[in-house]
Design a protein around this motif. Structure first.
Motif, PDB file in Angstrom:
ATOM      1  N   GLU A  44       0.829  -1.202   0.000  1.00 55.81           N
ATOM      2  CA  GLU A  44       0.000   0.000   0.000  1.00 55.81           C
ATOM      3  C   GLU A  44       0.866   1.255   0.000  1.00 55.81           C
ATOM      4  O   GLU A  44       0.534   2.249  -0.650  1.00 55.81           O
ATOM      5  N   ALA A  45       1.994   1.206   0.687  1.00 55.77           N
ATOM      6  CA  ALA A  45       2.908   2.344   0.694  1.00 55.77           C
ATOM      7  C   ALA A  45       3.417   2.622  -0.713  1.00 55.77           C
ATOM      8  O   ALA A  45       3.494   3.782  -1.149  1.00 55.77           O
ATOM      9  N   TRP A  46       3.777   1.577  -1.441  1.00 58.42           N
ATOM     10  CA  TRP A  46       4.234   1.762  -2.820  1.00 58.42           C
ATOM     11  C   TRP A  46       3.093   2.227  -3.731  1.00 58.42           C
ATOM     12  O   TRP A  46       3.285   3.084  -4.590  1.00 58.42           O
ATOM     13  N   LEU A  51       3.162   4.279  -7.952  1.00 62.57           N
ATOM     14  CA  LEU A  51       3.746   3.202  -8.743  1.00 62.57           C
ATOM     15  C   LEU A  51       2.736   2.620  -9.734  1.00 62.57           C
ATOM     16  O   LEU A  51       1.586   2.373  -9.384  1.00 62.57           O
ATOM     17  N   GLY A  52       3.200   2.395 -10.972  1.00 66.25           N
ATOM     18  CA  GLY A  52       2.314   1.842 -11.992  1.00 66.25           C
ATOM     19  C   GLY A  52       2.104   0.346 -11.862  1.00 66.25           C
ATOM     20  O   GLY A  52       1.025  -0.169 -12.132  1.00 66.25           O
ATOM     21  N   CYS A  53       3.156  -0.355 -11.447  1.00 70.78           N
ATOM     22  CA  CYS A  53       3.074  -1.809 -11.328  1.00 70.78           C
ATOM     23  C   CYS A  53       4.090  -2.290 -10.310  1.00 70.78           C
ATOM     24  O   CYS A  53       5.213  -1.772 -10.243  1.00 70.78           O
ATOM     25  N   ALA A  54       3.694  -3.270  -9.526  1.00 71.45           N
ATOM     26  CA  ALA A  54       4.611  -3.904  -8.579  1.00 71.45           C
ATOM     27  C   ALA A  54       4.660  -5.396  -8.867  1.00 71.45           C
ATOM     28  O   ALA A  54       3.616  -6.038  -9.021  1.00 71.45           O
ATOM     29  N   GLN A  97      -0.529  -5.471 -10.198  1.00 65.96           N
ATOM     30  CA  GLN A  97       0.343  -6.342  -9.408  1.00 65.96           C
ATOM     31  C   GLN A  97       0.523  -7.689 -10.103  1.00 65.96           C
ATOM     32  O   GLN A  97      -0.453  -8.358 -10.448  1.00 65.96           O
ATOM     33  N   LEU A  98       1.782  -8.062 -10.284  1.00 70.17           N
ATOM     34  CA  LEU A  98       2.129  -9.362 -10.848  1.00 70.17           C
ATOM     35  C   LEU A  98       2.810 -10.180  -9.747  1.00 70.17           C
ATOM     36  O   LEU A  98       3.715  -9.692  -9.074  1.00 70.17           O
ATOM     37  N   VAL A  99       2.374 -11.408  -9.562  1.00 71.41           N
ATOM     38  CA  VAL A  99       2.964 -12.283  -8.548  1.00 71.41           C
ATOM     39  C   VAL A  99       4.113 -13.062  -9.192  1.00 71.41           C
ATOM     40  O   VAL A  99       3.919 -13.761 -10.186  1.00 71.41           O
ATOM     41  N   GLN A 100       5.297 -12.934  -8.621  1.00 72.88           N
ATOM     42  CA  GLN A 100       6.437 -13.670  -9.170  1.00 72.88           C
ATOM     43  C   GLN A 100       6.434 -15.098  -8.621  1.00 72.88           C
ATOM     44  O   GLN A 100       6.668 -15.324  -7.443  1.00 72.88           O
ATOM     45  N   LEU A 101       6.163 -16.055  -9.496  1.00 74.80           N
ATOM     46  CA  LEU A 101       6.134 -17.465  -9.115  1.00 74.80           C
ATOM     47  C   LEU A 101       7.509 -18.085  -9.321  1.00 74.80           C
ATOM     48  O   LEU A 101       8.146 -17.880 -10.358  1.00 74.80           O
ATOM     49  N   SER A 102       7.947 -18.866  -8.334  1.00 76.21           N
ATOM     50  CA  SER A 102       9.317 -19.349  -8.376  1.00 76.21           C
ATOM     51  C   SER A 102       9.481 -20.705  -7.712  1.00 76.21           C
ATOM     52  O   SER A 102       8.730 -21.082  -6.811  1.00 76.21           O
ATOM     53  N   HIS A 103      10.477 -21.422  -8.178  1.00 79.78           N
ATOM     54  CA  HIS A 103      10.993 -22.614  -7.494  1.00 79.78           C
ATOM     55  C   HIS A 103      12.498 -22.432  -7.467  1.00 79.78           C
ATOM     56  O   HIS A 103      13.126 -22.229  -8.502  1.00 79.78           O
ATOM     57  N   PRO A 104      13.134 -22.473  -6.292  1.00 76.28           N
ATOM     58  CA  PRO A 104      14.563 -22.171  -6.207  1.00 76.28           C
ATOM     59  C   PRO A 104      15.485 -23.285  -6.665  1.00 76.28           C
ATOM     60  O   PRO A 104      16.681 -23.050  -6.867  1.00 76.28           O
TER      61      PRO A 104
END
Length: 414
Positions: A44-46, A51-54, A97-104
């Motif tokens: 919310e602060a951003w 900001l256009g996109c996080a 907002q885009l959720v970064q999906l990951s497997h390390p």
């Protein structure tokens, strides 16, 4: 008119400007991998700052494969209500907002998970072998399971109200491990030629696209290079970019490096050519080259510090979006200032503890910023002068506690 302020539409989402906060690990979740009020306060602060996109910090698709304590994990609809609260923050303030999906994959500290897996059982360099163990090679059924985990997580994200996801295919994480001949020594359909090595990424993309609607954005973060001798070649990188573009990807973020060669954190800055330094962004020259090969939108993250440099990059056509990460950790309203024509105020230097072994790694470029995120999430002001050494020892204590808890829980379940 500043190019930064120009709106753009991608599928069902309207980006009100060209500024994207690049993914940075928040490390704010509980041990179950659930988001909470700290995430909401931070984003919310951003959002309030124009900001256009996080893009979120990396969200695990498998709770058994965490790259660090405090990461969010999405395996089912268990936390749908919590995720919806997160997504609603962006909608309230007009921030995509885009959720970064990951497997390390193999990039998990020893003891954090029961085991680590990767395309092949390739150990880390001696410098990092004390921190990261040698992984076990994935079976084919496990590879297919991970592919479906990405798709399932993306479907949950769309149901929660997020505008899209970003597949983390850079920085030495699992997708990147499949792409690199250094970490992928397989001889089956998932290894060998670049066509086989990029199969994992393409299968994930197709599974995610099948699990989501036509209005949902699918982006990917890819390395322009991994900066390691014997790693993926530029020719192979271009092949990957062209293949994922042809498959229908909406946005590619251009990055580079791994934990063993952390160019993404600016560690290679002293070796950059003068022409690259003049253009600010670390990977803009490569974006120029790849722009001629792909039709999708491009985003370049890393190194931007002036409005002039950002607008020049957009004007050149090398990218449609400017990605900024670390400065947002110490100035939440940075987007508004950039749109007003003011440059980045805090061009944060490389975070150093004074411990050589630690400072050669990219770990401080994650955990120092995570400490700032926690403060922002609590409604406090970030502290650009926060002691890296203090943060590091607090991180070690937290890791040790997580490992002990994990072992106790394992004994109980046994």
């Amino acid at each position: 008119m500043s190019h930064l302020a120009e709106p753009i539409q991608i599928r069902g989402a309207q980006f009100k400007n060209r500024i994207i906060k690049g993914a940075m690990s928040e490390a704010l979740a509980n041990v179950q991998g659930q988001p909470n009020h700290l995430h909401y306060g931070l984003y919310e602060a951003w959002a309030k700052g124009g900001l256009g996109c996080a893009i979120t910090g990396n969200v695990m698709v498998d709770i058994r494969a965490k790259n660090e304590p405090g990461v969010v994990a999405i395996e089912s609809e268990r936390d749908l209500a919590l995720l919806k609260q997160w997504a609603d923050i962006g909608k309230k303030h007009g921030m995509v907002q885009l959720v970064q999906l990951s497997h390390p994959g193999r990039q998990c500290p020893k003891g954090l998970n029961k085991e680590t897996v990767a395309p092949s059982a390739v150990p880390f360099s001696p410098m990092l072998a004390t921190t990261f163990g040698t992984p076990r090679a994935l079976r084919e059924d496990e590879i297919k399971d991970i592919i479906q985990r990405f798709a399932a997580a993306a479907a949950v994200c769309e149901k929660a109200g997020f505008e899209g996801v970003q597949l983390h295919g850079a920085h030495g994480y699992l997708i990147s491990q499949f792409l690199s001949p250094l970490t992928n020594l397989r001889t089956d359909q998932w290894g060998g030629s670049i066509e086989n090595r990029m199969r994992f990424l393409l299968e994930i993309y197709h599974a995610v696209r099948a699990a989501t609607s036509d209005r949902f954005i699918i982006a990917v973060k890819l390395n322009s290079a991994d900066f390691q001798r014997g790693g993926i070649t530029e020719e192979d990188v271009i092949t990957v970019f062209k293949a994922i573009d042809a498959a229908g990807i909406d946005l590619i973020e251009v990055s580079g490096g791994t934990y063993e060669a952390p160019a993404m954190a600016g560690a290679k800055e002293e070796k950059r050519q003068a022409s690259t330094i003049a253009r600010e962004a670390y990977f803009l020259d490569f974006a120029d080259k790849i722009r001629k090969e792909v039709k999708c939108h491009l985003m370049v993250t890393g190194g931007f510090r002036t409005v002039q440099g950002m607008n020049a990059a957009l004007d050149s056509g090398a990218c449609e979006f400017v990605g900024i990460a670390r400065p947002f950790a110490v100035e939440t309203a940075l987007a508004d200032r950039l749109l007003a024509g003011q440059d980045v105020r805090y061009g944060v230097d490389k975070i150093k503890t004074g411990i050589p072994m630690v400072d050669k790694m990219a770990i401080m470029e994650i955990i120092w910023y995570a400490a700032q995120f926690k403060a922002i999430g609590e409604g406090k002001q970030p502290n650009p002068k926060l002691s890296p050494l203090k943060v590091f020892f607090k991180y070690l204590k937290g890791n040790l506690t997580a490992v002990i808890k994990g072992r106790v829980n394992s004994r109980k379940s046994a």
